[in-house]
Enzyme design. Structure first.
Site: not given
Lengths: 100, 586
Positions: B192, B433, B457, B504
């Protein structure tokens, strides 16, 4: 034979913690504020953790109960207004501390 | 002992760019408290000092409280500290014991606090952990104040933030401060911290191992976000080199900004939609700044972070409304709550799992705690009256989930419609994903208006490699044949039914990744805005026909390296050496 003097009532009741946060700071502080209006000595413990009995007028103490949502706590009071204090506090907990 | 030598630390590139600034260390200093026996006359002044310090802290905290929003988790933390400070029973116990045992008050304080902690029952969930953290912070705070050491979190000049780690909630707070770069010991390219730094447009290097322990307070640092290096105490020579690099990089970024108005097309006129991934409403400016053709992924987790209660429908609605009105007429894709794994929330007390990646998160959490889900869905349905919205459902792994969603969704739309709101046509997409969803793509097509492949993912689950784990970061290979195979499978099935496929994940914002995806037949790429213009630049230099032809050969390659080499060749053929150099692909 011991007879309890009217000045020295003892009362206790259990209640289930219903608010999302459980006994985090804000609810604990609200509890202490309410408890402080009564002269009785207030003790609280969580069912299953009887070794940790805390002073109901101490935020620090209440927090150490780690009383999460759906846990059951027992509120005890000794003093002149024991019954009134316990009932009042139980009501407060049951109401979920008026949180949204 | 001051060390002025120039030192170089190598880490992992998290966000590109160059910055030169002083560092700000974010470290917790554990104060050492030693037992001291007090003489009679000292006891009184010790107790007096304690009371004065506490009342001063009380005053300071109350001032800080005034500046915070009540929904901020810092607000709650400060309320805690205040409650502890003002607890008369706690205070009295400390004073009584100090007087009785005739020992220094900071020692007694630690004893009493530790006593409280030891009485806490260890239970499941983050409640206990949070409390431990709060007690520990409280302890630090008070002890440091008693010993005359105070530390503030406000910085008066631009700085590079150095830390062992940064939690999501901490990073959200720092946006408002003067941070121009991150240099973090832990983390990986897709953690993150990296994602945040990229969205904010400043350089970041992670995986620096032990740098935070070596660097001195206020040292001058150079962050090289292009090669993944941090240089402490640079020499004149090094400084001059980097000022140059920084300038050239900024010029390149400026040149790219000229591309903003240009068409996003390949040489053979194949249109490629380049959209932005957005995690906070504040990022909307970069969407326009980079000329994105829409928001291909709007992450909604921020609504649940840094607060104790859950967001209301109204809050959701206000955010979606603001985004929609700002973006109109560009497309807006919202992903429903994808909480779990490395994303943090304080309000949902979900029990700790062995592996939250494989656990109760995203759509599973939403289908279990339906109220949370329907609140969000209702807000989306209402917002659809204002403009075109599409919804993406994360972590879908079977058809049953889609059936459940369909039922809930219809209920919500009916409800909202009956309240007098004209619910617009909302396209619903499945986030591919998990390997399972990729493998049953043909069945999921019965429920999807579009697919959105979350490569981050998908790669993790397929290769069994955990994001954010430095020791195996090298195994996270977007170009692994297994990943390519799954990607191809999904695209082929979707094309058969004329359903658009979006990507994405971070792969879409990587030059070679974008080329691969386009070659496979993906014409909608959504990425962190910071990559957008660079990808556009590349798109405009290649021919789709070439990419398409090569995509078949790529599937036959044995390993990621082979794939990357073939893709690099395309860039070479189109004389795009500058890109190869810039990306360090040689």
């Amino acid at each position: 034979m011991t007879e309890l003097m009217p000045e020295n009532q003892t009362y206790e009741q259990s209640v289930v913690v219903s608010n999302w946060q459980g006994f985090h700071v804000r609810p604990s502080a609200l509890f202490v504020e309410a408890a402080s209006h009564f002269s009785s000595h207030i003790t609280v413990y969580k069912k299953g953790s009887e070794f940790n009995k805390v002073n109901g007028k101490s935020v620090m103490g209440l927090i150490t109960l780690v009383a999460q949502k759906d846990s059951e706590i027992v509120i005890q009071a000794v003093g002149e207004d024991a019954k009134a204090s316990v009932e009042n506090l139980v009501k407060l907990v049951r109401s979920g501390f008026n949180e949204e | 002992m001051k060390n002025d030598r120039e030192q170089i630390f190598v880490g992992i590139v998290a966000s590109p760019g160059y910055e030169i600034a002083h560092c700000q260390l974010l470290l917790e200093e554990e104060p050492i408290v030693v037992k001291r026996v007090l003489s009679e006359k000292d006891i009184e002044s010790e107790v007096e000092h304690f009371s004065v310090v506490l009342s001063d802290l009380d005053h300071q905290l109350r001032k800080v409280l005034e500046t915070l929003d009540s929904k901020d988790v810092s607000y709650r933390v400060i309320l805690s500290q205040l409650a502890f400070i003002e607890d008369p029973i706690f205070r009295q116990e400390i004073i009584d014991r100090t007087q009785k045992e005739k020992l220094n008050i900071d020692y007694i304080f630690v004893q009493v606090l530790q006593n409280q902690v030891s009485r806490m029952s260890r239970s499941e969930g983050s409640f206990y952990e949070q409390l431990l953290q709060e007690f520990s912070q409280f302890s630090l705070f008070v002890i440091n104040s008693l010993n005359g050491r105070t530390y503030s979190l406000a910085w008066d000049k631009e700085c590079i933030l150095v830390a062992r780690d940064l939690s999501p909630s901490q990073t959200v707070r720092f946006i408002k401060e003067q941070v121009v770069g991150f240099a973090i010991d832990s983390g990986s390219q897709t953690s993150h911290v990296a994602i945040l730094a990229r969205s904010l447009g400043f350089p970041a290097v992670v995986g620096l191992k032990n740098m935070s322990m070596t660097v001195q307070k206020d040292s001058l640092l150079i962050i090289d976000g292009c090669e993944g290096k941090v240089i402490i105490n640079p020499t004149e020579e090094t400084l001059s080199l980097y000022w140059n690099l920084k300038r050239r990089y900024e010029n390149y970024q400026n040149r790219l900004s000229d591309l903003k108005e240009q068409k996003s097309e390949t040489l053979d006129h194949r249109k490629i939609h380049l959209m932005a991934n957005v995690g906070f409403p504040e990022e909307i400016d970069t969407v326009h700044k980079m000329g994105a053709s829409g928001v291909g992924l709007f992450r909604t987790e921020f609504l649940y972070m840094n607060r104790v209660n859950l967001p209301t429908e109204k809050e959701h609605y206000e955010v979606y409304k603001k985004m929609l009105l700002n973006l109109k007429p560009l497309p807006f894709y919202i992903r429903t709550l994808d909480i779990g794994g490395d994303k943090f929330t304080s309000s949902i007390n979900v029990p700790k799992e062995i592996s939250s990646f494989l656990g109760l998160r995203a759509i599973r959490l939403c289908l279990k705690y339906r109220d949370i889900f329907t609140t969000q869905l209702r807000a989306i349905a209402r917002a659809s009256a204002l403009g075109s919205i599409s919804v993406i459902f994360p972590m879908i792994s079977n058809v049953d989930e889609m059936n459940e969603i369909e039922v809930l969704w219809n209920q919500v739309c009916e409800e909202v419609q009956s309240e007098g709101i004209q619910v617009g046509h909302i396209k619903k997409g499945v986030m591919i994903e998990t390997p399972s969803s990729a493998l049953i793509a043909d069945k999921l097509l019965n429920y999807a208006d579009f697919f959105s492949i979350g490569t981050n993912d998908l790669i993790q689950y397929t290769l069994a490699v955990e994001r954010g784990n430095e020791s195996i970061a090298h195994l996270y290979q977007p170009f692994h044949p297994a990943v390519l195979k799954l990607l191809k499978m999904v695209v082929v099935e979707a094309h058969r039914r004329k359903v658009p496929v979006h990507v994405c994940g971070e792969m879409a914002g990587d030059p070679l990744g974008a080329l691969l995806l386009i070659g496979l037949g993906v014409f909608h790429l959504s990425m962190s805005p910071v990559h957008l213009l660079r990808i556009k630049d590349i798109v405009r230099r290649v021919r789709w026909q070439d990419l398409h032809e090569i995509s078949q050969k790529l599937i036959d390659e044995e390993g990621a390296l082979g794939v990357k080499n073939r893709l690099k060749q395309i860039l070479l053929d189109e004389k795009s050496n500058d890109i190869i150099k810039g990306e360090n692909y040689e």
